[in-house]
Write a protein that holds these residues in place. Structure first.
Motif, PDB file in Angstrom:
ATOM      1  N   TRP A 629       0.962  -1.100  -0.040  1.00  0.00           N
ATOM      2  CA  TRP A 629      -0.032   0.066   0.096  1.00  0.00           C
ATOM      3  C   TRP A 629       0.851   1.302   0.085  1.00  0.00           C
ATOM      4  CZ3 TRP A 629      -4.913   0.078  -1.309  1.00  0.00           C
ATOM      5  CH2 TRP A 629      -5.667  -1.066  -1.044  1.00  0.00           C
ATOM      6  N   VAL A 633      -1.443   2.423  -4.725  1.00  0.00           N
ATOM      7  CA  VAL A 633      -2.829   2.485  -4.499  1.00  0.00           C
ATOM      8  C   VAL A 633      -3.365   1.309  -5.416  1.00  0.00           C
ATOM      9  CG1 VAL A 633      -5.205   3.450  -4.541  1.00  0.00           C
ATOM     10  CG2 VAL A 633      -3.074   4.837  -3.723  1.00  0.00           C
ATOM     11  N   ARG A 674      -8.022  -2.174   2.170  1.00  0.00           N
ATOM     12  CA  ARG A 674      -8.027  -0.826   1.525  1.00  0.00           C
ATOM     13  C   ARG A 674      -6.973   0.046   2.121  1.00  0.00           C
ATOM     14  NH1 ARG A 674      -8.739  -0.780  -3.381  1.00  0.00           N
ATOM     15  NH2 ARG A 674      -9.051   1.389  -3.367  1.00  0.00           N
ATOM     16  N   GLY A 675      -6.254  -0.507   3.015  1.00  0.00           N
ATOM     17  CA  GLY A 675      -5.198   0.501   3.796  1.00  0.00           C
ATOM     18  C   GLY A 675      -4.305  -0.265   4.452  1.00  0.00           C
ATOM     19  N   ASN A 676      -3.201   0.432   5.134  1.00  0.00           N
ATOM     20  CA  ASN A 676      -2.159  -0.299   5.816  1.00  0.00           C
ATOM     21  C   ASN A 676      -2.040   0.293   7.353  1.00  0.00           C
ATOM     22  OD1 ASN A 676      -1.348   2.311   5.282  1.00  0.00           O
ATOM     23  ND2 ASN A 676       0.480   1.561   3.922  1.00  0.00           N
ATOM     24  N   LEU A 686      -4.799   5.272   5.103  1.00  0.00           N
ATOM     25  CA  LEU A 686      -4.092   4.632   3.776  1.00  0.00           C
ATOM     26  C   LEU A 686      -2.735   5.542   4.038  1.00  0.00           C
ATOM     27  CD1 LEU A 686      -2.946   3.048   1.372  1.00  0.00           C
ATOM     28  CD2 LEU A 686      -4.457   4.657   0.180  1.00  0.00           C
ATOM     29  N   SER A 688       0.578   6.387   1.718  1.00  0.00           N
ATOM     30  CA  SER A 688       0.954   5.838   0.425  1.00  0.00           C
ATOM     31  C   SER A 688       1.906   7.230  -0.209  1.00  0.00           C
ATOM     32  CB  SER A 688      -0.119   5.404  -0.526  1.00  0.00           C
ATOM     33  OG  SER A 688       0.552   5.050  -1.817  1.00  0.00           O
TER      34      SER A 688
END
Length: 791
Positions: A629, A633, A674-676, A686, A688
């Protein structure tokens, strides 16, 4: 164990009785006696003798026998600097192979091992490639003569036959017949490499020598049909003779390649290994072959193909004193092929007759021969055969008679040793250290100065090259080189010299080909890629800068290509690179693309990064997801960092911003959708450094549902603006259904723009206030959304 992990003491024990110091035998009672294996045994013995305390520089050494083992031992010992005399009854070296039509292949008996179809022997001296015996001998004779000319301490004495061997104090006294007389010579050490003798004679049977023109396997038509043969023996010689009698125009290596090509995958090797599993040496393999191998042969149509190759003008009987297919009695591939051909003959209605027992005598009878001592199904075998081929092994006692009681004591020693330590009977493997040892001696002593420079450059190139390809025998990906791929990957950007990955097969044949390209990029130029002609075009579609290279030749053993930790090694490389950038930024209070960082903020970030780094290092799955991530994306598939160092600055910047944000809103790396990152129990963020979504700038994503997270921390673009959702569509006004149809609210967006960069120059308290305000506004938007839905 000696230096480098080499079992030097074991090699010496295998080659001689310690009670008879200075007398050595090469391969006399070992398994798998082939031209190549004897050369390897000789090299191992000489390497072991080269170790301190074993051989004195002044030792005068005799090598008796100028076959594969003797020639290799003599040249090897002479390269050490000792005075060496090589004796042989013939007028030249390798007399048995002289003008022989038989095919020599260095590795074919190693199947199902990887590399068993490699035509090149891969030896540091006296190297050769698969060919008929005469051609191989011609090649090696030229190398031998060249070595003679450059080694003044080496002498070849042809037409000398060993007649006696006696101990003379601490030395050895040899009696040698020459020109009708006997000469006596005294040596400090003696290496007996006199072969194994002719087949044990029996009655009127005409000896059929394996190497000579009267050997079996002639393609000529029989004078009448069917000609009758009996082959007695179930070792490699007997099974090879059986195949040569049954198959049209039989040539061992060509037939082997054809047979293996019936299996374009690894099925034959895997099935054979399963059939051999758990069966002790000497036990019958046939039941396991029938249960496991035969169904595969039928399913793949192998028996039907073999039917087309069978001769119809020969009637063959095969005899063995025990099981025909006895484990460890012959090479596995010979046993598998013999089983397949016997089954094909059975299917074709021309089964091979089998007899059992020990041949007691062979007597002439009616223009042929009768063989006594055998039976078929309990009844004596009374047939008359036109041809009798005995493969009962060599007459070793007769061959070694000049060594007298010393041969007997060595046999007792070797038998006891191999019984106590059966692992020592495994076929020999040329250790890379042994190869390097003799290669260095060859360059130093057998080449002129101009050639030495080129050879040293070639050696360096080979050591720096790792070949990745597909093994033609096993049809599985393999690697060959002085390094393992995962070891190279673990060092990656820290390598002290350049490594070349030579790609000898197309990307479709090598798993994780994309990761191999990423690895090269991640190394920062320390790993370069080159592709051979079999896959260059396809590799260049992945990485256009891959260089073209000729087909690679490597003397290193083929090993199964291990890619299990490759992606993780690249992740670890990226983490190390990021760690360097972040610690540098914190120490200098300055971050690329962000500019100055207030000392109080940098001081707070340091311990946080230490904690995050520890948790990421401890959990490979977490690290993988976190870095994916951070680099990209994702849309429909996982996309890892492509290895480009030019992107590191943006990724490091994103991390600095994430770490700083943590001090206004606690964040932690997490495996989430959908994120980290996660915060506030179940909220997702998220972080990135990504600049593009697919082929478009990330700024085109301006709707909350496109991102699917509650907070964004972005360093790749200052243009990202996420709008408030354009209204809601509720379902019938019911609260439950309304909640299900709710839109995600605009997330927090902390980006690399003028406003946030300026905030990083202020003290920690000011920064924390700004971050807290952004997250407070998010919660206010979420609360408002819930209020609207509950109305």
């Amino acid at each position: 164990m000696a230096g480098g992990g080499l079992p030097f003491d074991d090699w010496l024990l295998l080659a001689g009785n310690p009670a008879d110091a200075g007398l050595h035998f090469v391969g006399t009672f070992d398994r798998r006696i082939t031209f190549y294996s004897q050369q390897v045994r000789a090299l191992r013995l000489v390497h072991a003798l080269s170790r301190p305390g074993n051989l004195q520089p002044t030792d005068h050494i005799a090598v008796v026998g100028a076959g594969a083992a003797g020639v290799m031992a003599a040249i090897g010992l002479a390269l050490l600097g000792n005075d060496v005399m090589l004796y042989d009854p013939a007028g030249s070296i390798l007399q048995l192979q002289s003008a022989s039509p038989r095919l020599l292949h260095p590795h074919i008996y190693e199947w199902p091992g990887l590399g068993s179809l490699d035509d090149r022997a891969g030896l540091p001296i006296l190297d050769w490639s698969a060919d008929n015996g005469g051609a191989v001998r011609t090649r090696l004779l030229a190398d031998f003569q060249s070595a003679q000319a450059r080694l003044p301490n080496f002498t070849f004495k042809p037409a000398h036959t060993l007649t006696s061997l006696e101990k003379d104090g601490t030395r050895w006294r040899l009696g040698l017949t020459v020109n009708g007389g006997v000469d006596y010579r005294v040596f400090d050490r003696v290496v007996l490499a006199i072969g194994f003798g002719d087949e044990i004679p029996c009655g009127a049977a005409i000896p059929i020598h394996y190497w000579r023109h009267n050997s079996t396997g002639s393609a000529a038509a029989e004078p009448h049909s069917p000609a009758t043969y009996i082959v007695s023996g179930n070792g490699d010689g007997g099974l090879t003779d059986l195949l040569s009698l049954l198959i049209q125009n039989f040539e061992h290596v060509a037939f082997t390649r054809r047979f293996l090509n019936y299996f374009p995958d690894d099925a034959l090797r895997v099935t054979a290994q399963a059939a051999y599993a758990g069966i002790a040496a000497g036990d019958d393999l046939e039941a396991a072959f029938n249960a496991q191998l035969l169904p595969l042969l039928v399913e793949r149509g192998v028996l039907d193909r073999l039917n087309q190759l069978l001769r119809s003008d020969r009637q063959v009987t095969i005899n063995s004193s025990g099981p025909l297919l006895a484990a460890a009695k012959a090479a596995q591939l010979n046993q598998v092929m013999a089983f397949a051909v016997l089954e094909a003959a059975k299917q074709a209605g021309r089964p091979v007759q089998r007899s059992a027992g020990l041949v007691a005598d062979v007597v002439p009878s009616g223009g042929g021969f009768q063989v006594s001592g055998l039976d078929i199904g309990g009844a004596p075998l009374t047939e008359t055969f036109e041809h009798v081929i005995l493969r009962h092994g060599p007459d070793r006692p007769q061959r070694y008679a000049p060594a007298g009681a010393y041969f007997g004591s060595y046999r007792a020693h070797a038998t006891a040793l191999l019984t106590a330590r059966p692992e020592l009977s495994a076929p020999p493997v040329l250790d890379p250290n042994t190869y390097d040892f003799f290669e260095a001696l060859r360059i130093a002593k057998l080449e002129d100065q101009a050639s030495q420079l080129a050879s040293q450059a070639s050696v360096a190139s080979v050591k720096a090259t790792l070949v990745l390809g597909v093994d033609p025998a096993a049809h599985v990906p393999v690697e060959q080189g002085s390094h393992r791929l995962l070891d190279v990957a673990d060092q990656c950007e820290r390598l002290t010299s350049t490594i070349v990955l030579h790609l000898a097969a197309a990307p479709a044949k090598i798993p994780a080909s994309a990761d191999i390209v990423r690895l090269a990029r991640a190394s920062g130029g320390r790993i370069t890629l080159a592709a051979g002609p079999n896959g260059l075009v396809d590799w260049q579609k992945i990485m256009p800068t891959i260089a073209a290279a000729p087909s690679a030749v490597s003397h290193y053993s083929a090993l199964a290509l291990d890619l299990t930790g490759l992606a993780g090694a690249i992740d670890a490389c990226l983490l190390r690179l990021l760690d360097q950038r972040i610690r540098s930024a914190l120490a200098s209070h300055h971050c690329d693309t962000l500019g100055p960082i207030n000392a109080s903020i940098a001081g707070a970030i340091g311990p946080t990064w230490t904690a995050w780094h520890a948790s990421l290092t401890a959990d490979k799955a977490l690290l993988d997801a976190f870095l994916r991530w951070l680099a990209n994306v994702e849309q429909h598939e996982h996309t890892r960092w492509n290895g480009d160092h030019a992107r590191i600055s943006h990724l490091a910047t994103a991390l600095v911003m994430m770490l700083a944000t943590h001090h206004g809103e606690p964040l932690e790396p997490a495996l989430v959708d959908r994120g980290n990152l996660k915060f506030s129990h179940n909220a997702v963020a998220l972080g990135s450094g990504c600049e593009m979504v697919g082929r478009q700038p990330i700024a085109i994503w301006d709707q909350p549902d496109q991102w699917g997270v509650d907070a964004l921390i972005l360093s790749g673009s200052a243009e990202v603006e996420v709008m408030d959702p354009p209204g809601r569509v509720l379902d019938g006004g019911k609260p439950a259904m309304g909640m299900a149809a709710a839109r995600r609210v605009r997330p927090v967006v902390i980006r690399n723009d003028k406003l946030w960069r300026a905030r990083l120059t202020n003290d920690l308290a000011t920064w924390q206030t700004a971050v807290a305000a952004e997250f407070a506004a998010l919660r206010e938007r979420q609360d408002k959304e819930l209020e609207e839905l509950s109305k």
